[in-house]
Design an enzyme around this catalytic site. Structure first.
Site, mmCIF file in Angstrom:
data_model
loop_
_atom_site.group_PDB
_atom_site.id
_atom_site.type_symbol
_atom_site.label_atom_id
_atom_site.label_comp_id
_atom_site.label_asym_id
_atom_site.label_seq_id
_atom_site.Cartn_x
_atom_site.Cartn_y
_atom_site.Cartn_z
ATOM 1 N N THR A 180 61.107 19.103 33.756
ATOM 2 C CA THR A 180 60.211 20.193 33.362
ATOM 3 C C THR A 180 60.535 20.679 31.945
ATOM 4 O O THR A 180 59.633 20.940 31.146
ATOM 5 C CB THR A 180 60.300 21.349 34.363
ATOM 6 O OG1 THR A 180 59.684 20.938 35.601
ATOM 7 C CG2 THR A 180 59.591 22.589 33.865
ATOM 8 N N ASP A 181 61.810 20.790 31.613
ATOM 9 C CA ASP A 181 62.198 21.169 30.253
ATOM 10 C C ASP A 181 61.720 20.134 29.247
ATOM 11 O O ASP A 181 61.181 20.479 28.178
ATOM 12 C CB ASP A 181 63.718 21.302 30.154
ATOM 13 C CG ASP A 181 64.217 22.671 30.585
ATOM 14 O OD1 ASP A 181 63.414 23.611 30.630
ATOM 15 O OD2 ASP A 181 65.421 22.795 30.881
ATOM 16 N N ILE A 182 61.930 18.859 29.555
ATOM 17 C CA ILE A 182 61.534 17.796 28.637
ATOM 18 C C ILE A 182 60.027 17.804 28.420
ATOM 19 O O ILE A 182 59.531 17.727 27.286
ATOM 20 C CB ILE A 182 61.984 16.425 29.176
ATOM 21 C CG1 ILE A 182 63.509 16.343 29.248
ATOM 22 C CG2 ILE A 182 61.422 15.293 28.309
ATOM 23 C CD1 ILE A 182 64.210 16.446 27.921
#
Length: 399
Positions: A180-182
């Protein structure tokens, strides 16, 4: 390079924001990373492992930090002080882009929110990354990748299925990286580039609002569409696919391999290699629609056949008839893969503390303006004197 001349002020930390900043740096932007004095970005301390210097001694550069901060300059500024706030405002006045991941309202406490900075630089593209966005009932909540993978539904479709109401295979699972961060970093990069493109016509900057939860929902892709269009609540299928059969891992004589049959012609060739050509003629398996409906009957037959040979033997046979298949590689096997080597997906850089720092390369390949890797991830405050002395010189000139 594609983004040469673009100045980026990166106030973010951890992964989503720094990932966007690194992509922009790879594309040629000048990126100044502002960090807290003494401690810096949280991920500097997320280890082990840490980079070893040429003498074999462990440095303070964590592998986690190194993966997301290539190409930047590090400047230590205490933004809780009036002097630090003034320095950031000066940097923002001369920047095209600002990236931040404060909690909603956090930047405003220091006079560094979009509304404040837009007054001194109306052309500024201001990218805000939070767990839940700038609006909505959850806006004030902190958000973390793991938490949002769960809340956004990704974990509900990741992991082995339940059997007879009992959990098997560990139940719902997160992705093995902070996906999700990426993905939020990638969407942030797209949003920033779109805002810069629009600025060419309007002459005005704007705020780009990215939420980890929004991105998780957006990247559910076909699983979200299965629900919105078909009214089906997707379930965990392990390594199987909800819409294509067979498209999964199989146990073979010496381990596992992946088979990704994407159409009926590939299925016919696949079962022919397995010695089961009659399956392609049976009405209940002839089309993908029928195979999806009858997967519980089909997969055990395929699995029994797959146990008869070792992995590499199967893969060689499948390649001969152009059936997509592959191994489940460990990370070391990934970087020994001849295709990865041919695509130059590892870049070696000279770091002040190590002459041979290895990092994963940017996957974008340009025909005319290739990415150049000239600046390794910076040490904490490595460029403070250079950047801040330049600000002092500007102040003296203006006064």
């Amino acid at each position: 390079m594609p983004m040469s001349g673009v100045k980026v002020l990166d106030l973010s930390r951890v992964l989503a924001g720094p990932w966007a900043g690194q992509i922009l740096a790879d594309l040629g932007a000048e990126v100044i990373k502002v960090e807290r004095p003494l401690s810096g970005d949280d991920t500097r301390h997320w280890g082990p492992p840490y980079l070893a210097n040429d003498a074999g001694q462990e440095t303070e550069q964590s592998a986690y930090y190194l993966c997301a901060n290539r190409g930047k300059q590090s400047v230590c500024i205490d933004m809780t002080t009036p002097e630090g706030q003034a320095q950031i405002r000066q940097l923002a006045a001369d920047s095209d882009v600002l990236i931040e991941n404060f909690k909603v309202g956090g930047a405003a406490k220091y006079g560094l929110d979009y509304q404040s900075l837009a007054k001194i630089n109306p052309r500024l593209v201001y990218c805000s990354i939070t767990g839940f966005g700038q609006t909505g009932p959850y806006a004030d909540r902190p958000g973390y990748d793991f938490l949002v993978q769960a809340m956004g539904g990704l974990m509900s479709v990741t992991g082995e299925p339940d059997a007879s109401g009992e959990q098997v295979g560990g139940g719902p699972q997160k992705a093995g990286v902070a996906l999700t961060d990426i993905m939020t970093g990638l969407y942030a990069t797209i949003g920033i580039q779109a805002a810069l493109s629009e600025r060419l016509h309007s002459g005005q900057g704007q705020q780009v609002d990215l939420a980890l939860l929004d991105v998780t929902v957006a990247t559910l892709a076909n699983q979200a569409s299965n629900y919105l269009v078909g009214g089906q609540i997707p379930q965990r299928l392990g390594n199987a696919h909800p819409n294509i059969v067979p498209y999964q891992s199989f146990v073979v004589a010496d381990g596992h391999c992946i088979v990704a049959v994407g159409n009926d012609q590939q299925f016919a060739r696949f079962v022919d290699v397995l010695g089961l050509p009659e399956l392609a003629e049976e009405e209940c398996y002839r089309s993908n629609v029928q195979r999806v409906l009858n997967r519980d009957r089909l997969i055990p037959k395929l699995q029994r056949a797959m146990l008869e040979r070792p992995r590499d033997e199967w893969l060689a046979l499948f390649e001969q008839v152009q059936v997509p298949a592959g191994p489940i590689n460990n990370i070391d096997e990934v970087f020994e893969n001849p295709q990865i080597k041919a695509r130059e997906m590892v870049v070696e850089m000279e770091h002040p503390e190590s002459s041979a720092l290895k990092l994963v390369a940017n996957p974008i390949k340009f025909s005319r303006t290739p990415i150049r890797y000239s600046r390794p991830p910076p040490r904490l405050g490595e460029h403070s004197d250079t950047v801040l002395s330049a600000l002092s010189s500007i102040n003296k000139t203006q006064s």
